[in-house]
Design a protein around this motif. Structure first.
Motif, PDB file in Angstrom:
ATOM      1  N   ALA A  64       0.813  -1.216   0.000  1.00 20.83           N
ATOM      2  CA  ALA A  64       0.000   0.000   0.000  1.00 20.83           C
ATOM      3  C   ALA A  64       0.843   1.261   0.000  1.00 20.83           C
ATOM      4  N   CYS A  65       2.119   1.142   0.376  1.00 16.10           N
ATOM      5  CA  CYS A  65       3.011   2.304   0.446  1.00 16.10           C
ATOM      6  C   CYS A  65       3.682   2.628  -0.889  1.00 16.10           C
ATOM      7  N   LYS A  66       3.537   1.748  -1.857  1.00 17.88           N
ATOM      8  CA  LYS A  66       4.209   1.976  -3.136  1.00 17.88           C
ATOM      9  C   LYS A  66       3.609   3.172  -3.867  1.00 17.88           C
ATOM     10  N   LYS A  67       4.438   3.821  -4.628  1.00 18.64           N
ATOM     11  CA  LYS A  67       4.081   5.087  -5.265  1.00 18.64           C
ATOM     12  C   LYS A  67       2.823   4.974  -6.116  1.00 18.64           C
ATOM     13  N   ASP A  68       2.646   3.842  -6.793  1.00 12.46           N
ATOM     14  CA  ASP A  68       1.526   3.683  -7.714  1.00 12.46           C
ATOM     15  C   ASP A  68       0.411   2.815  -7.139  1.00 12.46           C
ATOM     16  N   ALA A  69       0.335   2.682  -5.815  1.00 13.12           N
ATOM     17  CA  ALA A  69      -0.666   1.805  -5.192  1.00 13.12           C
ATOM     18  C   ALA A  69      -2.072   2.376  -5.265  1.00 13.12           C
ATOM     19  N   GLY A  70      -2.195   3.673  -5.450  1.00 11.88           N
ATOM     20  CA  GLY A  70      -3.508   4.291  -5.509  1.00 11.88           C
ATOM     21  C   GLY A  70      -4.090   4.535  -4.128  1.00 11.88           C
ATOM     22  N   ALA A  71      -5.363   4.888  -4.094  1.00 15.07           N
ATOM     23  CA  ALA A  71      -6.008   5.222  -2.829  1.00 15.07           C
ATOM     24  C   ALA A  71      -6.165   3.973  -1.967  1.00 15.07           C
ATOM     25  N   VAL A  72      -5.531   3.965  -0.805  1.00 15.31           N
ATOM     26  CA  VAL A  72      -5.611   2.853   0.141  1.00 15.31           C
ATOM     27  C   VAL A  72      -5.830   3.422   1.537  1.00 15.31           C
ATOM     28  N   SER A  73      -6.781   2.839   2.241  1.00 14.23           N
ATOM     29  CA  SER A  73      -7.066   3.260   3.612  1.00 14.23           C
ATOM     30  C   SER A  73      -6.736   2.116   4.571  1.00 14.23           C
TER      31      SER A  73
ATOM     32  N   PRO B 155     -18.504   4.569   7.209  1.00 15.29           N
ATOM     33  CA  PRO B 155     -18.859   3.150   7.059  1.00 15.29           C
ATOM     34  C   PRO B 155     -18.288   2.556   5.768  1.00 15.29           C
ATOM     35  N   HIS B 156     -17.774   1.362   5.868  1.00 14.44           N
ATOM     36  CA  HIS B 156     -17.264   0.598   4.721  1.00 14.44           C
ATOM     37  C   HIS B 156     -16.257   1.405   3.893  1.00 14.44           C
ATOM     38  N   SER B 157     -15.316   2.048   4.590  1.00 10.35           N
ATOM     39  CA  SER B 157     -14.359   2.922   3.906  1.00 10.35           C
ATOM     40  C   SER B 157     -12.910   2.451   4.008  1.00 10.35           C
ATOM     41  N   VAL B 158     -12.654   1.382   4.771  1.00  7.00           N
ATOM     42  CA  VAL B 158     -11.278   0.970   5.057  1.00  7.00           C
ATOM     43  C   VAL B 158     -10.914  -0.287   4.264  1.00  7.00           C
ATOM     44  N   ASP B 159      -9.730  -0.267   3.658  1.00  4.38           N
ATOM     45  CA  ASP B 159      -9.251  -1.418   2.873  1.00  4.38           C
ATOM     46  C   ASP B 159      -8.605  -2.480   3.750  1.00  4.38           C
TER      47      ASP B 159
ATOM     48  N   PRO C 257     -16.212  -3.875   1.231  1.00  2.00           N
ATOM     49  CA  PRO C 257     -16.377  -5.206   0.633  1.00  2.00           C
ATOM     50  C   PRO C 257     -15.062  -5.639  -0.026  1.00  2.00           C
ATOM     51  N   GLY C 258     -14.617  -6.822   0.312  1.00  2.00           N
ATOM     52  CA  GLY C 258     -13.333  -7.287  -0.205  1.00  2.00           C
ATOM     53  C   GLY C 258     -12.147  -6.830   0.613  1.00  2.00           C
ATOM     54  N   GLY C 259     -12.386  -6.003   1.647  1.00  2.00           N
ATOM     55  CA  GLY C 259     -11.290  -5.552   2.504  1.00  2.00           C
ATOM     56  C   GLY C 259     -10.759  -6.676   3.374  1.00  2.00           C
ATOM     57  N   ARG C 260      -9.619  -6.414   4.031  1.00  2.00           N
ATOM     58  CA  ARG C 260      -8.940  -7.465   4.784  1.00  2.00           C
ATOM     59  C   ARG C 260      -8.681  -7.039   6.226  1.00  2.00           C
TER      60      ARG C 260
END
Length: 335
Positions: free
Chosen positions: A135-144, A214-218, A247-250
């Protein structure tokens, strides 16, 4: 909401060459009573946990730690004798009600007393939970990312230090206001990417942390946190987590396993309930099995990986053996 036992999950119970830990605890077997094949026998080893195997007992003092240590029936019997002795002298009912009534008070005292020495860089995170660093990589995109029981930022700050992702958002929440204050006032806290708030994982009203939709965290990270809850709080905590995760988060999970050294060493007047204890500082701790994790989290999430990490830690100078048991798991919000 991390305990004194987690100042560093190896160093906390690995004495220095002049340490004062005198008891040699034999590790019990975690093999089930039935004749069902174990995970290792099935070839199911979702986590490696290192590759230093002790194949010759004469080699035990060559290194400070050994991985995947196997235990015999006599060791299990010794551990069960220890637990049976604990059951004979549980916490009295008056003190039990006191400890269960206001756990936040004891965590605040813990962080006040350990403010300057608590933070330890969890260097093992990169190996055990690589998703955090993806998630820290430059091109990972929006990650919460949400660290539940952030303590002094033991997960947040190592991740922030590695971050190259302009769209990363990492939040830390803790039961203790003092812990959140420690995080927010740390020089490593960067409000551009980080957020911290007080939150009760088992909030009975189902309230979410401040700033978390709600439902905002990856990715939710829980390391030595769930064990601080009383068993009757587990269903509410799982429900709260489900409200937060996409949905699909871990969920990335690590906590104490049944028959860990810490559990075996508890003395008289520490047992609150079966496998649930009160420490000397008033904080609480439960010791899990893999089967319990499936029962607890399987109501809302899909278990992806669950494994028992069994280590033999040794003091080579004093010839002391210390057996540790941790559980590690990943759950997916795919239901």
């Amino acid at each position: 909401m991390q305990s004194q036992d987690d100042l560093d999950w190896v160093s906390q119970h690995t004495p220095a060459p002049d340490g004062n830990q005198d008891n040699v605890i034999k590790e019990p077997s975690l093999e089930p009573e039935s004749k069902e094949p174990s995970r290792v026998e099935r070839g199911d080893r979702p986590y490696e946990f290192g590759k230093r195997f002790l194949t010759d007992e004469e080699d035990v003092w060559k290194f400070n730690a050994w991985d995947h240590v196997e235990w015999g029936p006599d060791q299990k019997e010794e551990a069960e004798r220890q637990l049976a002795a604990q059951a004979q002298t549980p916490v009295n009912e008056f003190d039990k009600k006191l400890y269960l009534a206001n756990p936040a008070r004891y965590w605040d005292l813990f962080y006040r007393n350990n403010k300057e020495k608590f933070f330890k860089d969890r260097k093992w995170l990169r190996v055990e939970f690589p998703a955090l660093y993806e998630a820290c990589k430059k091109d990972a995109g929006a990650v919460s990312i949400l660290e539940v029981g952030c303590g002094a930022g033991n997960t947040m700050f190592p991740v922030l230090q590695e971050n190259e992702n302009p769209e990363l958002r990492i939040s830390g929440v803790d039961f203790s206001p003092r812990a959140v204050e420690i995080v927010k006032t740390s020089p490593s806290f960067d409000p551009k990417f980080a957020h911290a708030a007080v939150w009760d994982l088992a909030d009975p009203e189902g309230n979410l942390p401040e700033g978390i939709e709600p439902h905002s965290v990856d990715i939710i990270v829980m390391i030595f946190v769930f064990s601080a809850l009383a068993p009757d709080q587990w269903p509410q905590a799982v429900s709260n987590l489900q409200k937060i995760l996409k949905p699909g988060g871990r969920i990335l999970f690590r906590d104490y396993g049944r028959y860990d050294l810490t559990q075996i060493r508890f003395k008289k007047g520490r047992l609150l309930d079966e496998n649930f204890y009160i420490r000397g500082d008033g904080t609480r701790v439960y010791f899990f099995t893999e089967e319990e994790l499936v029962e607890i989290f399987g109501t809302a999430f899909t278990p992806v990986k669950i494994a028992t990490d069994r280590r033999l830690i040794v003091n080579r100078q004093r010839k002391i053996k210390m057996y540790r048991v941790w559980l590690q798991a990943e759950f997916s919000n795919s239901k």
